[in-house]
Enzyme design. Structure first.
Site, PDB file in Angstrom:
ATOM      1  N   ASP A 186       0.859  -1.179  -0.005  1.00 59.54           N
ATOM      2  CA  ASP A 186      -0.054   0.104   0.102  1.00 59.54           C
ATOM      3  C   ASP A 186       0.946   1.180   0.013  1.00 59.54           C
ATOM      4  O   ASP A 186       1.918   1.298   1.000  1.00 59.54           O
ATOM      5  CB  ASP A 186      -0.909   0.025   1.158  1.00 59.54           C
ATOM      6  CG  ASP A 186      -1.964  -0.994   1.239  1.00 59.54           C
ATOM      7  OD1 ASP A 186      -2.497  -1.563   0.199  1.00 59.54           O
ATOM      8  OD2 ASP A 186      -2.277  -1.630   2.273  1.00 59.54           O
TER       9      ASP A 186
ATOM     10  N   ASP B  27     -13.794  -5.048  -1.732  1.00 59.95           N
ATOM     11  CA  ASP B  27     -13.982  -4.883  -0.240  1.00 59.95           C
ATOM     12  C   ASP B  27     -15.228  -5.469   0.282  1.00 59.95           C
ATOM     13  O   ASP B  27     -16.267  -4.852   0.019  1.00 59.95           O
ATOM     14  CB  ASP B  27     -13.485  -3.662   0.392  1.00 59.95           C
ATOM     15  CG  ASP B  27     -12.158  -3.314  -0.067  1.00 59.95           C
ATOM     16  OD1 ASP B  27     -11.074  -4.119   0.181  1.00 59.95           O
ATOM     17  OD2 ASP B  27     -11.873  -2.081  -0.571  1.00 59.95           O
TER      18      ASP B  27
END
Length: 263
Positions: free
Chosen positions: A11, A130
């Site tokens: 990330d 997600d």
């Protein structure tokens, strides 16, 4: 039998790799180019980069990161975060990415999946999802898709399994299934979710969210029926090495690509 893949996930925020718990409380994990080169040498099968700020002012930083990483690594590279148009896809692929990952943009504009697949091929289009459990205890399991994950996650009302089937029909070549409940906890993947989706689609499913030890990766591949496993914290902070995890999985009967040792 096809080999299973181990994929470190990086990330990126303002040009640095970070890792948080449930998308928050980020810790600095290092320089993305250095980490990518390290994982390339350590036997990682692929790398995934997510631009977690995904704002216009960060876009040039991310393109530069991808260009620099692509010069250093010789394994497939997937890039996601803030990719909203086919032109965005082209820009990342031109910078050196092998695949692009889309999430919120696909929910807002599902046609983007089909347009990207037609222009670049399904093998380049990764749908990242997600998902969060919404069923009450004792009720049948159910997961909904969320967007804008982070400080302001937004429910879409989309059923995760139905969404997975739809995006594959539109042309997605791979699915990354991230459990919002498990993300960053180190308590294991949501294998029930992974299995439910894996049995409904005909493309590779990549487990994400919850890796804390090698046994969790094994469970995702066995119980979750995943084709690959994404992990971050256990690798970034030195808890385990890619090589050690692959050796463990191979000893458990999981087919793995082994990295030749220098003579």
């Amino acid at each position: 039998m096809l080999t299973r893949r181990i994929i470190p996930c990086l990330d990126v925020k303002a040009g640095r790799v970070v890792k948080g718990i449930s998308f928050l409380n980020h810790r600095d994990a290092g320089d993305p180019v250095q980490l990518a080169a390290f994982y390339n040498e350590s036997g990682a099968d692929e790398l995934v980069f997510y631009d977690i700020t995904a704002s216009s002012d960060e876009r040039n930083i991310m393109v530069e990161v991808v260009e620099n990483v692509a010069r250093q690594v010789f394994i497939p590279l997937t890039v996601g975060g803030g990719i909203r148009t086919v032109d965005d896809m082209y820009r990342m692929l031109r910078a050196g990415a092998d695949k692009v990952s889309i999430n919120t943009a696909a929910v807002l504009n599902p046609q983007l999946i089909e347009d990207g697949a037609k222009r670049f091929g399904s093998q380049c289009i990764v749908l990242s999802m997600d998902a969060r459990r919404i069923n009450e205890p004792g009720q049948p399991s159910q997961w909904n898709v969320f967007t804008h994950t982070g400080r302001d996650p937004r429910p879409t009302g989309l059923d995760a399994i139905e969404w997975a089937k739809r995006v594959v029909d539109l042309g997605a070549g791979e699915l990354v299934i991230n459990s919002m409940d498990a993300d960053g906890t180190g308590a294991g993947y949501d294998n029930e979710l992974l299995s439910a989706i894996s049995q409904q689609v005909g493309v590779p499913v990549i487990a994400s969210g919850g890796a804390g030890k090698p046994e969790h990766l094994l469970a995702a591949l066995h119980e979750g029926k995943a084709d690959a496993v994404l992990a971050a914290s256990i690798f970034h902070f030195g808890t385990y090495t890619v090589e050690a995890v692959k050796e463990y999985l191979a000893n458990q009967g999981i087919p793995m690509r082994r990295t030749p040792r220098p003579v």
